[in-house]
Design an enzyme around this catalytic site. Sequence first.
Site, PDB file in Angstrom:
ATOM      1  N   CYS A 109      18.502 -44.574  -0.729  1.00  0.00           N
ATOM      2  CA  CYS A 109      17.217 -44.643  -0.106  1.00  0.00           C
ATOM      3  C   CYS A 109      16.477 -45.772  -0.580  1.00  0.00           C
ATOM      4  O   CYS A 109      16.742 -46.300  -1.545  1.00  0.00           O
ATOM      5  CB  CYS A 109      16.197 -43.238  -0.487  1.00  0.00           C
ATOM      6  SG  CYS A 109      15.069 -43.352   0.830  1.00  0.00           S
TER       7      CYS A 109
ATOM      8  N   ASP B 186      13.030 -32.309  -4.205  1.00  0.00           N
ATOM      9  CA  ASP B 186      12.649 -33.236  -4.847  1.00  0.00           C
ATOM     10  C   ASP B 186      11.717 -33.104  -5.991  1.00  0.00           C
ATOM     11  O   ASP B 186      11.312 -31.997  -6.064  1.00  0.00           O
ATOM     12  CB  ASP B 186      11.856 -34.421  -4.187  1.00  0.00           C
ATOM     13  CG  ASP B 186      12.031 -35.544  -4.608  1.00  0.00           C
ATOM     14  OD1 ASP B 186      12.542 -36.238  -5.595  1.00  0.00           O
ATOM     15  OD2 ASP B 186      11.160 -36.647  -4.112  1.00  0.00           O
TER      16      ASP B 186
HETATM   17  O1  LIG Z   1      10.954 -44.214  -2.502  1.00  0.00           O
HETATM   18  C1  LIG Z   1       9.693 -44.219  -2.299  1.00  0.00           C
HETATM   19  O2  LIG Z   1       9.229 -45.259  -2.490  1.00  0.00           O
HETATM   20  C2  LIG Z   1       9.322 -42.981  -1.933  1.00  0.00           C
HETATM   21  C3  LIG Z   1       7.932 -42.812  -1.326  1.00  0.00           C
HETATM   22  C4  LIG Z   1       7.173 -41.858  -0.855  1.00  0.00           C
HETATM   23  C5  LIG Z   1       7.917 -40.739  -0.824  1.00  0.00           C
HETATM   24  C6  LIG Z   1       9.238 -40.448  -1.039  1.00  0.00           C
HETATM   25  C7  LIG Z   1       9.919 -41.654  -1.599  1.00  0.00           C
HETATM   26  N1  LIG Z   1      11.229 -41.546  -1.857  1.00  0.00           N
HETATM   27  C8  LIG Z   1      12.196 -40.506  -2.072  1.00  0.00           C
HETATM   28  O3  LIG Z   1      12.148 -39.730  -3.344  1.00  0.00           O
HETATM   29  C9  LIG Z   1      13.196 -39.144  -3.661  1.00  0.00           C
HETATM   30  C10 LIG Z   1      13.518 -39.311  -4.849  1.00  0.00           C
HETATM   31  O4  LIG Z   1      13.517 -40.812  -5.514  1.00  0.00           O
HETATM   32  P1  LIG Z   1      14.155 -41.136  -6.739  1.00  0.00           P
HETATM   33  O5  LIG Z   1      15.842 -41.213  -6.773  1.00  0.00           O
HETATM   34  O6  LIG Z   1      13.613 -40.045  -7.925  1.00  0.00           O
HETATM   35  O7  LIG Z   1      13.639 -42.470  -6.933  1.00  0.00           O
HETATM   36  C11 LIG Z   1      14.359 -39.648  -2.663  1.00  0.00           C
HETATM   37  O8  LIG Z   1      14.446 -38.640  -1.697  1.00  0.00           O
HETATM   38  C12 LIG Z   1      13.309 -40.738  -1.939  1.00  0.00           C
HETATM   39  O9  LIG Z   1      13.879 -40.780  -0.582  1.00  0.00           O
END
Ligand SMILES: O=C(O)c1ccccc1N[C@@H]1O[C@H](COP(=O)(O)O)[C@@H](O)[C@H]1O
Length: 212
Positions: free
Chosen positions: A8, A130
Amino acid sequence: MQISAKICGLSTPETLDAAIDGGASHVGFVFYAPSPRTLSRDRAAQLAARVPAHVQRVGVFVDPDDALLDRAIAAGHLDVLQLHKTPAARSAAIKARTGLPLWSAVAVRTRADLAEAANFGGVADRILYDAKTPPGAALPGGMGVRFDWSLLEGFRHPLPWLLSGGLDPVNLREAVAMTGATLVDVSSGVESAPGIKDVTKIRAFLQAVNDL
Ligand SMILES: O=C(O)c1ccccc1N[C@@H]1O[C@H](COP(=O)(O)O)[C@@H](O)[C@H]1O
């Protein structure tokens, strides 16, 4: 068990190509202005054009309005909408309007938080578990925060689901073993700094997935 991965917050052709070449099933494009990973329409269109048909393009949103969704779907040729902080009723309206599959984020810190997943029955196609980010955090996701994966042990999932929050190439094996996830999602864990994806880390994460 075959494990699939979404990488992502991709924002450059090089890192997108690394995700695709490494075998990602999904690539994520963020459409949320406060995020260091947010994409302009032009950049989203440029990236979307590089994605082959067997890889799904996931748009990441935080309680988006219709205008943002329309722009992002058109530019990013999105296959899936990932919605954070978007109530079930609003999510249902988005699904009816766009016709696209929805992944609804459930922010988890305690076992009680898991109950929210049931609210998305008949609306979401998948629940994205999450980690709940700390009060006052700049973003509701994408901060490399993990939750207690043991909370998912024995949980009766109301819908298909995927795991995210603080995953990285090192902890992936433990996360999958504890939760039984068959689809995993990573952003911060494959970055060198917030918003800066690292090709080497993307490759390492996808290799770790393939090695499971
Ligand atoms: O990635 C971003 O900036 C974001 C912004 C707003 C909502 C979600 C976002 N990311 C998502 O968060 C999870 C966990 O990410 P991490 O691996 O802990 O950094 C993932 O699903 C991203 O798609």
